[in-house]
Design a protein around this motif. Structure first.
Motif, PDB file in Angstrom:
ATOM      1  N   THR A 193     -48.433 -17.262 -62.470  1.00  0.00           N
ATOM      2  CA  THR A 193     -49.821 -17.102 -62.057  1.00  0.00           C
ATOM      3  C   THR A 193     -50.662 -18.272 -62.541  1.00  0.00           C
ATOM      4  O   THR A 193     -51.526 -18.784 -61.826  1.00  0.00           O
TER       5      THR A 193
ATOM      6  N   GLN B 218     -52.866 -11.628 -57.589  1.00  0.00           N
ATOM      7  CA  GLN B 218     -51.907 -10.586 -57.927  1.00  0.00           C
ATOM      8  C   GLN B 218     -52.599  -9.219 -58.053  1.00  0.00           C
ATOM      9  O   GLN B 218     -52.001  -8.201 -57.799  1.00  0.00           O
TER      10      GLN B 218
ATOM     11  N   ASP C 132     -49.694 -14.940 -54.864  1.00  0.00           N
ATOM     12  CA  ASP C 132     -49.174 -14.504 -56.150  1.00  0.00           C
ATOM     13  C   ASP C 132     -48.558 -13.110 -56.047  1.00  0.00           C
ATOM     14  O   ASP C 132     -49.279 -12.115 -56.046  1.00  0.00           O
ATOM     15  N   GLU C 133     -47.267 -13.046 -55.965  1.00  0.00           N
ATOM     16  CA  GLU C 133     -46.534 -11.779 -55.815  1.00  0.00           C
ATOM     17  C   GLU C 133     -47.220 -10.840 -54.831  1.00  0.00           C
ATOM     18  O   GLU C 133     -47.521  -9.705 -55.162  1.00  0.00           O
TER      19      GLU C 133
END
Ligand SMILES: Nc1ncnc2c1ncn2[C@@H]1O[C@H](COP(=O)(O)OP(=O)(O)OP(=O)(O)O)[C@@H](O)[C@H]1O
Ligand SMILES: [Mg+2]
Lengths: 272, 295
Positions: free
Chosen positions: A57, A93, A171-172
């Motif tokens: 991140t 995220q 991010d994910e």
């Protein structure tokens, strides 16, 4: 062929060189990533893979312009990144990235309105089209607090996509989705990429997802994140999950991440 | 795994089953408006009205039992005085005078609060200044400043406006600052991501994101201001010819006209209720409740 460092410099869209990123808290100085190098080329599906807490991140925040590096340089299209900007749209995220005071539609429209990249009519059409793509047309006029976590994530993805940034930072994004929706979204991302050939920097901690999504994979070491390897994953997707190449690559990454003690590990223990 | 259904001794086997989905179209759309009865039961106005009626009944019964109009007039008597003074315009005049002063003070207080918080969010030094000022002046009762206001501005509206500003300013500024600080980091970043800076960033991201807190500040500020105003009018209403509600109450007390005192208090309460449960409720319903930022 595989090593980015041997390609001509001009084709690199994003260049990260010797970047160290640190968090200063009132009591601690946390080094999240240490002297990271990589470059992302036009139309790459560049995946950053690493264990939780290794600084994935943080790397995205650096590229996004939210965190200046304490050492090294981050350049996009040859110019140093100084501040956040809509040329690098980020899908965060966390779920609270949507504006609770705007409906799904208004949230997707907002960046296009603020940046004035598109005319009012075109922006509206784009918003509707992209909401349809992530399967939320039924929830178009609903406020984010009435959506599930996965649905919020899809809105955030739609919002970033609609703006067509130079590079998409994710991010994910699929971590909160159920297996089926995740697969659909992965396929959707890949087929969109087939149409538009955008550049995406994609963070995940799932080896399988990294191989399916990525054309190149950057493997980071555990905290503090350092580059462990950069691998080629072109041509592997959902259909190749059962194939031997897929298994071999998975095993290779697994060893890189968790495998035998390598020299750096000892060094890290000394530092800690 | 075992393919046969597991069976513990002494228990009936638990068969597996599959069924066709039941029809769900009866629920209709994803969103459905509530029916009239559902709305009535949930309606805050209805609930509040019930509470009010209960209080009035208790009041009336107690006053009749006490039977002393000088100490505690009954609800009926109060209402009679109240409607008489409404009809002959006295109470309305007084209320308008009060509300006009209040509006000026409240508006100026908000402007000053906006300026102060803007300075405060711009830098850490600014934040320190505002938190120190707030810590100093917030506990200071506005009424305690009235003597000073009288020395500076003399008798009349400017003194009242001064104390109202004092009571609004700190509550609103403090709440706004707390609200700004509480905006989640991710939301801030997604605002900056699209290139928002300065005033646009504050206006499009920080203010809406901190709105629950700002609204709380506005409500507290309003309550402080209204209280302060009525009290201040009571203190020096004597020498002011065109007084407000405080003056109306003060006059009635001098005449030992308790029913009129009650009717003045009723007006104070009534205006408080209207602002709180009509105006602020409406704002809440259209903003923080709709957005799910507050229950
Ligand atoms: N705001 C912060 N302040 C201080 N330290 C932080 C902060 N955010 C992250 N860190 C630290 O930086 C390191 C890297 O964090 P980061 O969030 O980048 O990890 P990650 O790889 O994204 O992990 P995950 O996969 O769990 O999301 C961690 O050790 C974490 O403790
Ligand atoms: Mg992370």
């Amino acid at each position: 062929m595989a090593d980015a460092r041997h390609r001509p410099m001009t084709s690199a869209l994003l260049e990260v060189k010797g970047v160290t990123l640190q968090y200063k808290t009132p009591r601690h100085l946390v080094t999240a990533t240490y002297q990271i190098d990589f470059s992302v080329h036009q139309s790459d599906r560049y995946v950053i893979l690493g264990p939780s807490g290794c600084g994935k991140t943080t790397v995205l925040k650096g590229v996004g312009g939210f965190m200046p590096p304490v050492e090294g340089s981050i350049r996009i299209n040859g110019r140093a990144i100084e501040s956040p900007g809509p040329d690098r749209m980020m899908v965060f995220q966390e779920f609270e990235q949507l504006m609770p005071w705007k409906t799904v539609y208004q949230n997707v429209l907002f960046p296009m309105k603020v940046t004035k990249r598109f005319g009012a009519k075109e922006a509206s059409e784009r918003a509707n089209a992209v909401i349809e793509k992530v399967g939320l047309t039924k929830f178009r006029d609903i406020y984010p607090h009435m959506l599930s976590g996965g649905m919020k994530m899809r809105v955030a993805i739609a919002r970033a996509m609609a703006l067509e940034p130079d590079i998409l930072l994710m991010d994910e994004p699929f971590a909160a989705l159920d297996a089926l929706t995740r697969r659909t979204m992965q396929q959707e991302l890949l087929s969109l990429w087939d149409q538009l050939r955008f550049t995406v920097l994609f963070v995940t901690h799932s080896i399988e997802e990294a191989i399916i999504i990525g054309s190149r994979i950057l493997v980071l070491s555990p905290h503090p994140g350092r580059v462990r390897a950069e691998l080629d994953a072109e041509g592997l997707d959902h259909n190749s999950v059962g194939r031997p190449e897929f298994g071999i690559l998975t095993k290779r990454i697994h060893t890189l991440l968790f495998g035998e003690k390598h020299p750096l590990r000892a060094q890290q223990e000394i530092r800690a | 795994m075992n393919a046969e259904p597991s069976q513990k001794p002494g228990q009936a086997p638990r068969p597996e089953f599959e069924v066709d989905l039941i029809e769900a179209t009866a629920i209709g759309d994803v969103e459905r408006p509530l029916t009239i009865t559902e709305r009535l039961v949930n309606n805050e106005a209805v609930q509040r009205l019930t509470i009010l009626v209960t209080i009035v009944v208790i009041w009336e019964l107690y006053a009749r039992w006490l039977n002393n109009g000088l100490l505690f007039p009954s609800f009926g008597e109060t209402i009679r005085t109240f409607s008489k003074d409404i009809a002959n315009g006295v109470l309305i005049d007084r209320t308008i005078t009060s509300l006009r002063t209040l509006a000026i003070g409240y508006a100026l207080g908000l402007v000053l609060a906006a300026v102060l918080t803007t300075v405060a969010v711009a830098s850490t030094a600014g934040t320190r200044v505002l938190s120190t000022l707030t810590a100093m002046f917030n506990p200071l009762p506005a009424i305690a400043l009235l003597p000073l206001a009288l020395i500076w501005f003399g008798l009349g509206t400017p003194s009242l406006v001064f104390v109202i500003i004092h009571s609004v300013l700190w509550a609103v500024a403090l709440n706004t600052l707390i609200g700004f600080r509480g905006v989640p980091e991710t939301l801030r970043m997604s605002g900056r991501n699209v290139g928002l800076k300065g005033a646009r960033y504050v206006g499009l991201i920080l203010i809406p994101a901190a709105f629950p807190s700002i609204l709380a500040g506005l409500k507290i500020g309003w309550a402080f201001a209204w209280r302060t105003l009525v009290a201040a009018e009571l203190v020096f209403g004597v020498s002011s010819r065109s007084g407000g509600i405080g003056w109306y109450i003060f006059e009635a007390r001098n005449d030992l006209d308790t029913a009129t005192v009650f009717s003045g208090l009723l007006a104070v309460i009534f205006i408080g209720l209207v602002v709180e449960s009509v105006i602020f409720r409406a704002i809440e319903a259209r903003t923080v409740n709709l957005w799910g930022m507050q229950r």
